[in-house]
Structures are given as structure tokens and as C-alpha cells.
Design a protein around this motif. Sequence first.
Motif, short mmCIF file in Angstrom:
data_model
loop_
_atom_site.label_atom_id
_atom_site.label_comp_id
_atom_site.label_asym_id
_atom_site.label_seq_id
_atom_site.Cartn_x
_atom_site.Cartn_y
_atom_site.Cartn_z
N GLY A 142 -4.92 -4.08 -0.47
CA GLY A 142 -5.03 -4.59 0.89
C GLY A 142 -3.69 -4.75 1.55
O GLY A 142 -2.65 -4.45 0.97
N CYS A 143 -3.74 -5.22 2.76
CA CYS A 143 -2.54 -5.45 3.54
C CYS A 143 -2.76 -6.72 4.36
O CYS A 143 -3.80 -6.87 5.00
CB CYS A 143 -2.28 -4.25 4.46
N LYS A 169 -7.57 -0.23 4.40
CA LYS A 169 -7.97 -0.29 3.00
C LYS A 169 -8.84 0.89 2.57
O LYS A 169 -8.58 1.54 1.55
CB LYS A 169 -8.72 -1.59 2.72
N TYR A 170 -9.86 1.20 3.31
CA TYR A 170 -10.80 2.24 2.89
C TYR A 170 -10.19 3.64 2.95
O TYR A 170 -10.39 4.42 2.02
CB TYR A 170 -12.12 2.09 3.64
N ASP A 208 -3.77 -6.27 7.86
CA ASP A 208 -4.96 -5.45 8.04
C ASP A 208 -6.21 -6.32 7.85
O ASP A 208 -6.98 -6.12 6.93
CB ASP A 208 -4.92 -4.30 7.04
N ARG A 209 -6.41 -7.27 8.72
CA ARG A 209 -7.46 -8.26 8.55
C ARG A 209 -8.88 -7.66 8.54
O ARG A 209 -9.78 -8.22 7.95
CB ARG A 209 -7.37 -9.32 9.63
N LYS A 210 -9.09 -6.53 9.18
CA LYS A 210 -10.43 -5.93 9.24
C LYS A 210 -10.56 -4.76 8.26
O LYS A 210 -11.50 -4.00 8.35
CB LYS A 210 -10.72 -5.47 10.66
N ASN A 211 -9.63 -4.63 7.34
CA ASN A 211 -9.66 -3.57 6.33
C ASN A 211 -9.68 -2.16 6.92
O ASN A 211 -10.23 -1.24 6.33
CB ASN A 211 -10.84 -3.74 5.38
N HIS A 254 0.81 -1.22 0.00
CA HIS A 254 0.00 0.00 0.00
C HIS A 254 0.84 1.27 0.00
O HIS A 254 0.47 2.25 -0.63
CB HIS A 254 -1.01 0.00 1.15
#
Length: 89
Positions: free
Chosen positions: A56-57, A66-67, A60-63, A31
Amino acid sequence: SLPSAYSSAKFCEYMSYIGSIRCVVVGFSLHDTLISTVIEGYHRGDKYEVIGPAVGCIRDRKNALKYPILEILRSFSKVIDSAAIGQSR
């Protein structure tokens, strides 16, 4: 050594060679590279489209990242859903 792909002379040479063409970008666990490349490309006049679902990462399991990353990228590129790839020309 820097996160942007433009820190590579070969990448800069390639981008100059292909000219004004739409570049589709995805990034998983990259990212920082994705953000810095798209922003630098924007300032250089290159056009990018980011495939939103492919950003994604691993950690970063719960995003949570991301957003916000996609919101930043929307300022410098078009962010599209993977189903819209063929329609975005």
C-alpha cells in the motif's frame, strides 16, 4: 540511490548467500522499491512472494495504486493473501 534493494551490494551478497529460497515481501509506502526489487529479482532468478494485503501507500487512501501494482507484481512473483502464507510452500 536506486529504488531496487539490489542497488545495495550487501543485499546482493545476502541474496547470493541464501540461494534459492522463497522470499516473502511486503511494502507500505515503498511500492517503487517493492516493484523494482521483485522485477530485478525475477531477472536474477530469485523467487519472491508478495503479501497482497500488506502492499500500500499512505497517500493512496482509496487503493487506486494498490491493485495496478499487484497486477504488475503478478507477472514477476506470486501474490498471496496473508491467510495463505503457511499454505504457499
